[in-house]
Motif scaffolding. Structure first.
Motif, PDB file in Angstrom:
ATOM      1  N   ARG A 113      58.920  43.760  36.941  1.00  0.00           N
ATOM      2  CA  ARG A 113      57.510  43.504  36.641  1.00  0.00           C
ATOM      3  C   ARG A 113      56.908  42.687  37.778  1.00  0.00           C
ATOM      4  O   ARG A 113      57.444  41.647  38.173  1.00  0.00           O
ATOM      5  N   ILE A 114      55.772  43.166  38.319  1.00  0.00           N
ATOM      6  CA  ILE A 114      55.006  42.394  39.292  1.00  0.00           C
ATOM      7  C   ILE A 114      53.557  42.377  38.830  1.00  0.00           C
ATOM      8  O   ILE A 114      53.092  43.319  38.182  1.00  0.00           O
ATOM      9  N   TYR A 115      52.848  41.315  39.152  1.00  0.00           N
ATOM     10  CA  TYR A 115      51.466  41.226  38.686  1.00  0.00           C
ATOM     11  C   TYR A 115      50.625  40.340  39.592  1.00  0.00           C
ATOM     12  O   TYR A 115      51.129  39.452  40.286  1.00  0.00           O
ATOM     13  N   ALA A 116      49.326  40.637  39.581  1.00  0.00           N
ATOM     14  CA  ALA A 116      48.323  39.808  40.256  1.00  0.00           C
ATOM     15  C   ALA A 116      47.114  39.787  39.327  1.00  0.00           C
ATOM     16  O   ALA A 116      46.487  40.823  39.089  1.00  0.00           O
ATOM     17  N   LEU A 117      46.806  38.638  38.790  1.00  0.00           N
ATOM     18  CA  LEU A 117      45.733  38.494  37.813  1.00  0.00           C
ATOM     19  C   LEU A 117      44.675  37.555  38.385  1.00  0.00           C
ATOM     20  O   LEU A 117      44.940  36.360  38.570  1.00  0.00           O
ATOM     21  N   LEU A 118      43.493  38.095  38.663  1.00  0.00           N
ATOM     22  CA  LEU A 118      42.403  37.333  39.271  1.00  0.00           C
ATOM     23  C   LEU A 118      41.366  36.971  38.215  1.00  0.00           C
ATOM     24  O   LEU A 118      40.834  37.853  37.531  1.00  0.00           O
ATOM     25  N   ASP A 119      41.091  35.687  38.080  1.00  0.00           N
ATOM     26  CA  ASP A 119      40.020  35.214  37.203  1.00  0.00           C
ATOM     27  C   ASP A 119      38.829  34.877  38.093  1.00  0.00           C
ATOM     28  O   ASP A 119      38.741  33.784  38.656  1.00  0.00           O
ATOM     29  N   ALA A 120      37.897  35.840  38.233  1.00  0.00           N
ATOM     30  CA  ALA A 120      36.784  35.672  39.167  1.00  0.00           C
ATOM     31  C   ALA A 120      35.824  34.586  38.723  1.00  0.00           C
ATOM     32  O   ALA A 120      35.116  34.006  39.543  1.00  0.00           O
ATOM     33  N   CYS A 121      35.765  34.309  37.422  1.00  0.00           N
ATOM     34  CA  CYS A 121      34.819  33.307  36.924  1.00  0.00           C
ATOM     35  C   CYS A 121      35.309  31.889  37.196  1.00  0.00           C
ATOM     36  O   CYS A 121      34.517  31.002  37.513  1.00  0.00           O
ATOM     37  N   ASN A 122      36.611  31.686  37.062  1.00  0.00           N
ATOM     38  CA  ASN A 122      37.171  30.347  37.264  1.00  0.00           C
ATOM     39  C   ASN A 122      37.942  30.223  38.575  1.00  0.00           C
ATOM     40  O   ASN A 122      38.614  29.226  38.805  1.00  0.00           O
ATOM     41  N   TRP A 123      37.846  31.247  39.425  1.00  0.00           N
ATOM     42  CA  TRP A 123      38.449  31.210  40.755  1.00  0.00           C
ATOM     43  C   TRP A 123      39.950  30.910  40.695  1.00  0.00           C
ATOM     44  O   TRP A 123      40.459  30.061  41.423  1.00  0.00           O
ATOM     45  N   LYS A 124      40.656  31.611  39.822  1.00  0.00           N
ATOM     46  CA  LYS A 124      42.092  31.402  39.682  1.00  0.00           C
ATOM     47  C   LYS A 124      42.839  32.695  39.975  1.00  0.00           C
ATOM     48  O   LYS A 124      42.344  33.785  39.710  1.00  0.00           O
ATOM     49  N   LEU A 125      44.048  32.554  40.511  1.00  0.00           N
ATOM     50  CA  LEU A 125      44.918  33.692  40.763  1.00  0.00           C
ATOM     51  C   LEU A 125      46.299  33.378  40.216  1.00  0.00           C
ATOM     52  O   LEU A 125      46.885  32.341  40.521  1.00  0.00           O
ATOM     53  N   SER A 126      46.797  34.289  39.386  1.00  0.00           N
ATOM     54  CA  SER A 126      48.179  34.212  38.904  1.00  0.00           C
ATOM     55  C   SER A 126      48.914  35.401  39.498  1.00  0.00           C
ATOM     56  O   SER A 126      48.483  36.545  39.345  1.00  0.00           O
ATOM     57  N   ILE A 127      50.013  35.139  40.169  1.00  0.00           N
ATOM     58  CA  ILE A 127      50.743  36.211  40.835  1.00  0.00           C
ATOM     59  C   ILE A 127      52.233  35.975  40.639  1.00  0.00           C
ATOM     60  O   ILE A 127      52.688  34.825  40.608  1.00  0.00           O
ATOM     61  N   GLY A 128      53.000  37.058  40.434  1.00  0.00           N
ATOM     62  CA  GLY A 128      54.410  36.826  40.169  1.00  0.00           C
ATOM     63  C   GLY A 128      55.273  38.061  40.246  1.00  0.00           C
ATOM     64  O   GLY A 128      54.800  39.195  40.244  1.00  0.00           O
ATOM     65  N   GLU A 130      58.681  39.240  38.131  1.00  0.00           N
ATOM     66  CA  GLU A 130      59.528  38.933  36.991  1.00  0.00           C
ATOM     67  C   GLU A 130      59.163  37.544  36.427  1.00  0.00           C
ATOM     68  O   GLU A 130      57.998  37.292  36.159  1.00  0.00           O
ATOM     69  N   LYS A 131      60.137  36.623  36.305  1.00  0.00           N
ATOM     70  CA  LYS A 131      59.859  35.321  35.699  1.00  0.00           C
ATOM     71  C   LYS A 131      59.279  34.310  36.681  1.00  0.00           C
ATOM     72  O   LYS A 131      58.859  33.220  36.262  1.00  0.00           O
ATOM     73  N   ARG A 132      59.297  34.656  37.952  1.00  0.00           N
ATOM     74  CA  ARG A 132      58.792  33.719  38.947  1.00  0.00           C
ATOM     75  C   ARG A 132      57.291  33.916  39.099  1.00  0.00           C
ATOM     76  O   ARG A 132      56.821  35.012  39.425  1.00  0.00           O
ATOM     77  N   ALA A 133      56.537  32.862  38.854  1.00  0.00           N
ATOM     78  CA  ALA A 133      55.070  32.970  38.871  1.00  0.00           C
ATOM     79  C   ALA A 133      54.485  31.837  39.691  1.00  0.00           C
ATOM     80  O   ALA A 133      55.095  30.771  39.841  1.00  0.00           O
ATOM     81  N   PHE A 134      53.310  32.098  40.218  1.00  0.00           N
ATOM     82  CA  PHE A 134      52.582  31.076  40.961  1.00  0.00           C
ATOM     83  C   PHE A 134      51.119  31.155  40.545  1.00  0.00           C
ATOM     84  O   PHE A 134      50.515  32.230  40.585  1.00  0.00           O
ATOM     85  N   ASN A 135      50.573  30.038  40.114  1.00  0.00           N
ATOM     86  CA  ASN A 135      49.179  29.956  39.680  1.00  0.00           C
ATOM     87  C   ASN A 135      48.442  28.971  40.577  1.00  0.00           C
ATOM     88  O   ASN A 135      48.897  27.839  40.769  1.00  0.00           O
ATOM     89  N   PHE A 136      47.311  29.397  41.108  1.00  0.00           N
ATOM     90  CA  PHE A 136      46.559  28.499  41.978  1.00  0.00           C
ATOM     91  C   PHE A 136      45.088  28.898  41.990  1.00  0.00           C
ATOM     92  O   PHE A 136      44.717  30.009  41.599  1.00  0.00           O
TER      93      PHE A 136
END
Length: 687
Positions: A113-128, A130-136
């Motif tokens: 599993r790979i993902y990139a989730l962009l929250d354009a309203c709150n200027w956040k990016l979650s990317i990961g 498998e279980k390793r994730a980075f939120n900034f």
């Protein structure tokens, strides 16, 4: 972003090849599930992987078509997704700017599993992975920069994100690799996304959800007075405010807020039609009207938090955009096709809530601004205050020059292409072209859809022209090697051309359209230009428009009222390289005489409803209307710029009836005066 885990080693082996040979397999042979699990155990990867692995045909990926499960994204988003190559299935959530994928890697019998989730309203990016994730937060993200994240340098994900602001989309590139040799080639490399565009949806701030009670927090931590120190920092972190706060905070005792009168400092050197409202001294808030005169910035002390917060609204009339924000949380919007008169709302963690409504009074050359702010720190209590900062305040627009509106440095199309693809090409790939026109500041002004030389009104054409004017006109031949086709409309007093810029694979609409009946002129390039009343004083004035330091339009209109004709001159240029010969230079028409035709006054072109407009304001046709509301109505009716200033006065002597006059008339004509028939040919008045 650095690799999340930075060491890889084979237990007792020199390489993957040695490991495979020791298991009795040949190099290049696929691994069984059991051997793949053993391999990942030996590498220490198992702890980072989901068990069971994701399944491309189950859960959120079930029912994917061409690799995509995107039903949750609203149809209004007009999401266009390319067919995914290979064994990849992806899910798009309801906010559309996220991608969650399951990738099968057949050679090792594993799914990831790979993902990139962009929250354009709150200027956040979650990317990961498998279980390793980075939120900034992406406030300081360098758009277009390649980033890599990995697990033990074995599972690697490379991604590039572009922010196409004018197009209101993100563009994503993502590649997944499985690499068991640090110096050798990767076992698998899967291009998951290639220049995939994801639409940004509008942010809905109307549903407030403050999940915090200051009174309870103070009680739990035995605090009286302001929350300070470490507890304050923890509180701000829990509220989600910390990533957006400025350092240092604003100060009401420093520039531009010091020396305020009635809560305001005024940096605008023009006299406002209406005085700024007084901010009560009981509210710890100071605001400053910017030196541009079309915006304000405020500093609010939140004494309970021992914190000062800045919020602002800034309108840029010349570049057709405005910026609104709270601290480091900015929202930039384009004024082209903006829904003026609609109230909008933004918030920072539901603590600071900023409302605003902008209207454009073009004839008055003013913005009409309403704005308010609320401070809410406790979901168990009402907001500490709600304040109307601006109520029907008119802000004067600066004078803008069509030649200097776009204030960008020169950009080389050839260099831009080389930087993106690493080599010279005859033309830009589509994704590079999209990036180029975004960087050049052109995209926000482009028509959608763009003009097409093979479609109406440019086709069919003869010698580069499609003439719908019924009169006999002599038109200059446009050379076949110049990618331009032009059109004369059926009302005759206009010239418009579709220009193909082949190197960037885009087409643009150059035009001068004169409405002799309504006395209006439209001229420009796509959506960039003028649309205004045409007065006799405008006749014979040479004008220019420049879009993005790339496209140039020069035009001249002369109104020959006595001859009932209009003279047009129009030149177009396209220059992709500064200091070099332009790619296209064309004198489209020079001193072309175009006849005015009779006006048809029987049709109506204005669909505006005064009663509906008033109803939205809580008013009716019977309500007493303020001067501001009257200005808004006249603007929407399209008659404001034709009104005289000062207006006529019924009490003036020239309108007073004399003995012998008919009721309601002042008749100064001699008895034998003959009234001439009114011509159907309109003449444009002096300004």
């Amino acid at each position: 972003m650095n690799n999340l885990v930075t060491s890889t080693s084979f237990v007792g082996q020199d390489s993957l090849v040695d490991w495979i040979k020791n298991k009795g397999l040949k190099a290049g042979q696929s691994l069984s599930t059991a051997l793949a699990n053993k391999l990942f155990d030996d590498l220490g990867l198992t702890q980072f992987l989901y068990s069971p692995s994701c399944n491309r045909f189950d859960g959120i990926y079930s029912g994917a078509v061409n690799g995509w499960k995107a039903e949750a994204c609203p149809k209004s988003a007009d999401l266009t997704l390319p067919k995914i190559r290979g064994t990849v299935s992806c899910y798009v959530p309801d906010y559309c700017t996220g991608i969650d994928c399951c990738v099968d890697v057949g050679k090792i019998g594993k799914s990831f599993r790979i993902y990139a989730l962009l929250d354009a309203c709150n200027w956040k990016l979650s990317i990961g992975i498998e279980k390793r994730a980075f939120n900034f937060t992406i406030l300081d993200y360098n758009w277009g920069e390649k980033k890599t994240m990995s697990i033990l340098k074995v599972l690697k994900m490379e991604y590039i994100i572009y922010d196409l602001q004018a197009e209101k989309k993100y563009m994503l590139n993502m590649n997944l690799s499985v690499c068991f040799e640090e110096s050798g080639p990767c076992l698998v490399s899967v291009p998951v996304f290639e220049n995939t565009k994801l639409p940004k949806l509008g942010c809905d701030w109307t549903q407030t959800s403050l999940d915090f009670s200051l009174s309870e927090f103070k009680a739990q931590n035995s605090i009286s007075g302001a929350v300070k120190g470490i507890l304050r920092d923890k509180m701000l972190e829990a509220l989600g405010m910390t990533p957006y706060l400025k350092t240092p905070s604003c100060s009401r005792t420093k520039v531009p807020f010091n020396g305020s009168v009635n809560g305001w400092t005024n940096k605008c050197n023009l006299t406002l039609p209406k005085q700024l409202p007084t901010i009560s001294s009981s509210i710890p808030l100071t605001c400053s009207l910017m030196d541009t005169c079309t915006g304000f910035t405020c500093c609010l002390d939140i004494t309970d938090f021992d914190l000062s917060v800045n919020f602002y609204i800034s309108l840029d009339a010349c570049n057709y955009e405005f910026l609104v924000g709270i601290e480091n949380l900015p929202y930039k919007k384009k004024l082209l096709n903006y829904d003026f008169g609609t109230e909008e709302f933004i918030t920072l963690a539901d603590v600071i809530r900023l409302t605003f409504k902008i209207d454009d009074l073009k004839t008055e050359k003013m913005f009409l601004l309403n704005a308010g702010v609320s401070l809410c720190v406790d979901n168990k209590q009402s907001c500490l205050f709600t304040l109307n900062l601006m109520k029907d305040i008119l802000l004067p627009k600066p004078l803008c020059n069509l030649e200097t509106k776009i204030t960008l440095s020169n950009i080389s199309a050839i260099d831009f292409l080389k930087n993106q693809v690493g080599k010279a090409l005859d033309a830009m790939p589509e994704y590079v072209s999209d990036l180029f026109i975004e960087a050049a500041g052109v995209k926000q002004y482009m028509e959608d859809p763009s003009c097409s030389r093979s479609s109406a009104p440019y086709s069919p054409s003869t010698d580069g022209w499609n003439k719908e004017c019924p009169l006999d006109l002599k038109l200059p031949k446009i050379p076949n090697n110049i990618p331009v086709t032009c059109h004369i409309p059926d009302y005759c007093t206009g010239v418009e051309c579709c220009v193909d810029i082949e190197f960037i694979k885009k087409s643009f609409h150059f035009y001068i359209l004169m409405d002799g009946c309504q006395c209006r002129i439209k001229a420009g390039i796509d959506n960039f230009g003028i649309n205004k009343a045409f007065y006799s004083s405008d006749s014979g004035v040479k004008r220019s428009a420049k879009l993005g330091n790339i496209m140039f339009l020069d035009f001249l209109v002369i109104d020959l009222q006595a001859e009932k004709k209009i003279i047009f001159s129009m030149n177009a240029s396209v220059c992709l390289e500064a200091g070099k010969v332009c790619d296209i230079t064309l004198e489209i028409v020079k001193d072309m005489y175009l006849p005015k035709i009779a006006c048809d006054w029987s049709s109506s072109i204005n669909s505006f409803s005064v009663s509906n407009f008033l109803a939205k304001q809580g008013l009716s046709l019977q309500s007493p209307l303020t001067d501001i509301v009257v200005k808004q109505i006249l603007e929407r009716l399209g008659i404001a710029e034709y009104l005289q200033d000062p207006q006529c006065d019924i009490s003036n002597k020239m309108y007073q009836s004399q003995p012998g006059d008919l009721v309601g008339w002042r008749d100064e004509s001699p008895g034998d005066q003959v009234i001439n028939t009114v011509s159907h040919i309109s003449e444009c008045p002096g300004e």
